[in-house]
Design a protein around this motif. Structure first.
Motif, short mmCIF file in Angstrom:
data_model
loop_
_atom_site.label_atom_id
_atom_site.label_comp_id
_atom_site.label_asym_id
_atom_site.label_seq_id
_atom_site.Cartn_x
_atom_site.Cartn_y
_atom_site.Cartn_z
N CYS A 219 0.82 -1.21 0.00
CA CYS A 219 0.00 0.00 0.00
C CYS A 219 0.85 1.27 0.00
O CYS A 219 0.37 2.36 0.30
N CYS B 224 -0.60 4.80 1.36
CA CYS B 224 -1.90 5.19 0.78
C CYS B 224 -2.69 5.90 1.87
O CYS B 224 -2.72 5.45 3.01
N LEU C 101 -5.57 5.84 2.54
CA LEU C 101 -6.67 5.02 3.05
C LEU C 101 -6.16 3.86 3.92
O LEU C 101 -6.94 3.03 4.38
N LEU C 102 -4.85 3.81 4.13
CA LEU C 102 -4.25 2.76 4.97
C LEU C 102 -4.28 3.22 6.43
O LEU C 102 -3.80 4.30 6.75
N CYS D 116 -6.29 -1.88 5.17
CA CYS D 116 -7.07 -1.03 4.27
C CYS D 116 -8.36 -0.61 4.96
O CYS D 116 -9.16 -1.47 5.36
N PRO E 25 -10.16 -0.82 -4.43
CA PRO E 25 -10.07 -0.91 -5.89
C PRO E 25 -9.68 -2.31 -6.37
O PRO E 25 -9.07 -3.09 -5.63
N CYS F 167 -6.04 -3.39 -6.11
CA CYS F 167 -5.59 -3.80 -4.77
C CYS F 167 -5.97 -5.25 -4.50
O CYS F 167 -5.25 -5.96 -3.80
N LEU G 122 -4.37 6.55 -7.41
CA LEU G 122 -5.33 6.72 -6.31
C LEU G 122 -5.05 7.97 -5.49
O LEU G 122 -5.98 8.64 -5.04
S1 SF4 Z 1 -7.01 1.35 -1.18
FE1 SF4 Z 1 -5.52 -0.19 -1.89
S2 SF4 Z 1 -3.52 0.82 -1.62
FE2 SF4 Z 1 -5.02 1.95 -0.36
S3 SF4 Z 1 -4.97 1.03 1.68
FE3 SF4 Z 1 -6.60 -0.01 0.54
S4 SF4 Z 1 -5.61 -1.82 -0.35
FE4 SF4 Z 1 -3.97 -0.40 0.26
#
Ligand code: SF4
Length: 265
Positions: free
Chosen positions: A74, A149, A151-152, A157, A164, A167, A217
């Motif tokens: 990520c 990321c 969103l991590l 996640c 997505p 991922c 992203l």
């Molecule tokens: S969106 Fe994808 S890259 Fe982002 S935290 Fe979730 S799994 Fe990881």
């Protein structure tokens, strides 16, 4: 074959892969919908396909090593189709304002960190999909910038059920810690004969001739401001929209097979 129940309809289909087939059924709206709106169906199909591949790998003694709590991958650039960008944008707008602001701030901080590492300018210029040395170097430099990321959360996640397609499709059989240092440690990715994310990106590229059909992203909040609704360009009844996707997936598999045959001659 289609079976209608209420305002939904269940469609069965099969895609040939080599000597086998991916057979599935999907329940989609009987009436008007679009590609972005049936994204949950595609996510569910992708997950069930991947589960099958994962089970086969485990049986053959090559278990997938990806686990909850490992967010090593990520920190890579995650390319999401413009349809997924639209769906995630719509989802973000449903969140409480404080959460939206928190996410906006995290995305901003990630862009600042990538900018400071000199990655952003190169991201705009480089064709990531190209099999070139500079594209590979950029992908590695992005990873080694160690920008998670946005969103991590706690190495997991935070949007796992709606994450997505790319991922879902990134799986390895090598030790998870190798993913953090692929320049020095061997990473063995799983080859998926059906790649749902690639099909969506290709459809996006057809729609937007001057774009790649996807965005990193990390650019999501910037993209949201455009108010774009690419899903409307692939609209119809649920079965029609699903057919468009499945047809392209079959074509993509046949192209790969033709190339393999030509390459083997
Ligand atoms: S969106 Fe994808 S890259 Fe982002 S935290 Fe979730 S799994 Fe990881």
């Amino acid at each position: 074959m289609a079976e209608q129940v209420g305002e939904m309809v269940t469609v069965e289909f099969a895609v040939g892969i080599g000597d086998g087939q991916f057979k599935a059924s999907a329940t989609v709206p009987a009436g008007q919908t679009n590609l972005t709106q049936i994204l949950p169906v595609l996510q569910s199909l992708s997950s069930s396909f991947i589960e099958g591949v994962t089970a086969q790998l485990a049986e053959s003694g090559q278990p997938v090593s990806c686990r909850a709590g490992c967010g090593a991958c990520c920190r890579q650039m995650a390319p999401i189709s413009i349809f997924e960008a639209e769906a995630l944008s719509a989802w973000i707008r449903t969140l409480p304002e404080a959460r939206q602001e928190q996410l906006a701030s995290r995305f901003h901080q990630a862009l600042v960190a990538l900018g400071a590492a000199g990655i952003i300018d190169r991201m705009v210029e480089e064709d990531w999909q190209a099999e070139t040395e500079s594209a590979r170097k950029l992908a590695l430099d992005y990873l080694y910038a160690r920008v998670p990321c946005p969103l991590l959360e706690e190495e997991s996640c935070s949007i796992h059920p709606i994450r997505p397609l790319i991922c879902r499709e990134y799986l390895v059989t090598s030790p998870p810690e190798h993913c953090a240092d692929p320049a020095h440690l061997q990473v063995v990715p799983v080859h998926l004969p059906l790649n749902f994310s690639r099909i969506l990106k290709a459809i996006g590229k057809e729609l937007e001739q001057d774009s790649r059909g996807w965005i990193p992203l990390v650019f999501l909040f910037a993209w949201m401001k455009s108010g774009a609704r690419p899903g409307d360009a692939v609209a119809g009844t649920g079965p029609q929209v699903l057919y468009e996707f499945v047809k392209r997936m079959s074509e993509a598999v046949n192209r790969v097979r033709a190339n393999d045959v030509a390459g083997g001659e």
